[in-house]
Design an enzyme around this catalytic site. Structure first.
Site, PDB file in Angstrom:
ATOM      1  CB  SER A  57     -25.327   3.592  80.806  1.00 46.07           C
ATOM      2  OG  SER A  57     -24.926   4.023  82.079  1.00 46.07           O
TER       3      SER A  57
ATOM      4  CE  LYS B  66     -27.057  -1.687  81.900  1.00 44.01           C
ATOM      5  NZ  LYS B  66     -27.132  -0.229  81.639  1.00 44.01           N
TER       6      LYS B  66
ATOM      7  CB  SER C 127     -24.162   1.266  83.839  1.00 41.09           C
ATOM      8  OG  SER C 127     -25.295   1.373  83.005  1.00 41.09           O
TER       9      SER C 127
END
Lengths: 95, 485
Positions: free
Chosen positions: B175, B76, B151
């Site tokens: 997330s 990420k 997310s």
């Protein structure tokens, strides 16, 4: 409680975010619906509850007060949007 | 050999160890997949040349005793990576090149893996659909125009589309778990403090926690083992002996007590979610676990609490983006204050601005007690609900999300309906507990659905074991057609 446009402009000023007049309207609507949602908490009586400050019931560690790194000025300045050898540069503050 | 990229991380590691595949060929196979998957928009940055160099280095001098020998991994774009651009999905960091490496990624590299690229995410991890990223929507490989969750949406999309053998995300309110659920993959949010927060772009520091996203439970154990550990640079890092989660994985769950919280049966919950939950209960019961009805009475207050605590901490954390020391700076602004205001207005997207304003308001003079203090008190009650229940049970089983993946644009006009996505995941963040989302079935459209296991503090091994037993008996198979290539 409801937030009006003036209040939102004031909070935006505190947060150092400029908000276009055109956007204040939709922002006011969104924030009011979020606050309506948040204010469900008022249903609860929390007079005798201690606020939670740590998940793990452990206090923060302290370390020795000694220098562990340094001499990395170039690295620190590397990402600054405007640099002048050894300083961060900002718009003129003092006349 | 057959396409190696659709294997699990564990299988790939075995193939590398037995020299059935070299790190270089493995890396090339992923690069090929990534280049043909541009439609998914899962990557913000790729580091192919660097990855191929590392693979070559590994092949020349392999060390097969490592946990992740010669494994390329995309992560990420919230983890700072030395000399590789790190954007956090934001325009305000569009040119930020860290001069340091986050502890979690450093741990992964120290175990033999290397960086393949940086994955798209909601801006500053604020979102549940990856629609707030400055770098565009990410598509869920499950279906065109479907969101991958958020997310960590680039992470879930890349994993499910075989663009990385495993990945890591961050979870502040769901997330990791919600995108895992939306893509038929496994996602774990560890106990707060198990993985270091150092070098991760901060959102809400009392809630943020990094964790693995993988295809299988075994892979999840391998990744957790590789990334976790005490770190002096994170003041809330837990000091404890390192666990061998993958070696200690067991599928015997006979006699374990599984709590079923009645408050997680929410109004208007689709029938399919309820049926999935029933299916999960039956599987665990058939494996010899004992189901126990429990009550977590303050569950409905978890989301409102979260939407005070998280924005308050975010408004404080994001005060650092001022256009002076790093990141984007507006060309407008005749004085210092105006430069700040323009920089932040142009640099942040709408959702981030909304949350900064909420946070600034609830922390502003005269309102602190009414909002932030109140929320921290309710947070105590939510944690106490869990503490009380965990005296009589080993873990809790709930659905991961109230729905399957939705269409792009479906919820963007109503922030509160978007927030409701995290209704089942947020309580574990508020209480600091480990929670695992595992794929459990599909809805009538064929979209994956997940179930969540919440454990006691530092009881990752137990929820992984339950997940491992569940996985073997659930029969879920992620059927994704590669329509994008």
């Amino acid at each position: 409680m409801s937030l009006d446009k003036e209040k939102i402009k004031h909070v935006a000023k505190l947060a150092r975010i400029s908000v276009d007049d055109a956007k204040v309207e939709s922002l006011t609507k969104d924030l009011n619906s979020i606050f309506k949602f948040i204010e469900q908490l008022n249903e609860l009586n929390t007079d005798k509850v201690e606020p939670l400050t740590s998940i793990l019931n452990q206090s923060l560690r302290s370390r020795k007060d000694e220098i562990s790194d340094g001499k990395i000025r170039e690295k620190v300045l590397k990402n600054s949007p405007k640099e002048n050898e050894e300083f961060f540069v900002v718009p003129k503050v003092v006349e | 050999m057959a396409d190696i990229t659709n294997q699990s991380l564990n299988e790939i590691i075995e193939n590398v160890k037995t020299k059935k595949v070299s790190s270089t060929d493995l890396t090339k196979a992923y690069i090929k997949n990534i280049e043909s998957a541009k439609k998914l928009n899962a990557f913000v940055t790729t580091t192919f040349d660097q990855a191929l160099d590392k693979a070559k280095q590994f092949d020349n001098k392999p060390n097969f005793d490592q946990l992740l020998p010669g494994i390329p991994l995309a992560v990420k774009d919230l983890f700072c990576t030395e000399n590789t651009k790190t954007t956090a999905g934001s325009n305000i960091l569009n040119n930020f090149i860290p001069s340091y490496e986050s502890t979690v990624t450093k741990n992964l590299w120290n175990n033999g893996s290397f960086l393949l690229g940086k994955l798209n995410c909601d801006e500053f991890a604020m979102g549940s659909s990856n629609e707030t990223s400055h770098y565009g929507n990410v598509i869920n490989p499950v279906g065109d125009q479907l969101v991958p969750g958020g997310s960590s949406g680039g992470s879930s999309s890349a994993l499910a589309a075989d663009l990385t053998p495993a990945t890591i995300g961050t979870d502040t309110g769901g997330s990791i778990r919600q995108p895992a659920s939306f893509t038929g993959t496994v996602g774990l949010k560890p106990t707060y403090g198990l993985c270091s927060r150092w070098g991760i772009v901060a959102f809400a520091s009392s809630l943020d926690q990094a964790g693995p996203m993988t295809k299988t439970i075994k892979d999840c154990a391998i990744m957790l083992e590789s990334m976790s550990g005490f770190d002096d640079k994170d003041s809330t890092s837990i000091s404890k002996k390192k666990e061998q989660y993958s070696k200690n994985l067991k599928d015997n769950i006979k006699g374990l007590k599984i709590g079923i919280p009645k408050e997680y049966r929410v109004d208007n919950m689709p029938k399919e979610i309820d049926e999935l939950w029933e299916k999960g209960k039956k599987i665990l019961k058939d494996l010899g676990a004992q189901l126990i009805d429990i009550s977590l009475p303050h569950t409905k207050y978890a989301l409102p609490t979260y939407y005070i605590v998280a924005p308050a901490e975010a408004s404080s954390n994001l005060a650092r983006y001022d256009g002076v020391r790093y990141g984007y700076r507006s060309k407008q602004g005749k004085d210092l204050i105006e430069m700040y205001e323009k920089t932040r207005s142009e640099g942040f997207g709408d959702e981030v601005k909304r949350r900064i304003l909420i946070g600034t308001y609830v922390l502003s003079s005269g309102y602190y007690d009414a909002y932030y203090l109140k929320a921290q008190k309710v947070r105590q009650l939510i944690k106490k609900d869990f503490d009380d229940s965990f005296t009589k049970i080993d873990a809790i089983l709930t659905p991961s999300t109230p729905s399957s993946a939705f269409k792009i644009g479906e919820k963007t006009n109503d922030p509160v309906s978007m927030y409701l996505n995290d209704i089942f995941t947020v309580p574990a963040n508020l209480a600091g507990l480990p929670a695992l989302s595992m794929p459990a079935g599909v809805d009538k459209k064929g979209y994956p659905l997940g179930l969540q296991l919440i454990g006691k503090v530092l009881d990752e091994q137990k929820i992984l074991n339950i997940g491992y037993a569940f996985e073997k008996n659930c029969g879920f198979k992620n059927e994704i057609k590669k329509w994008w290539s």
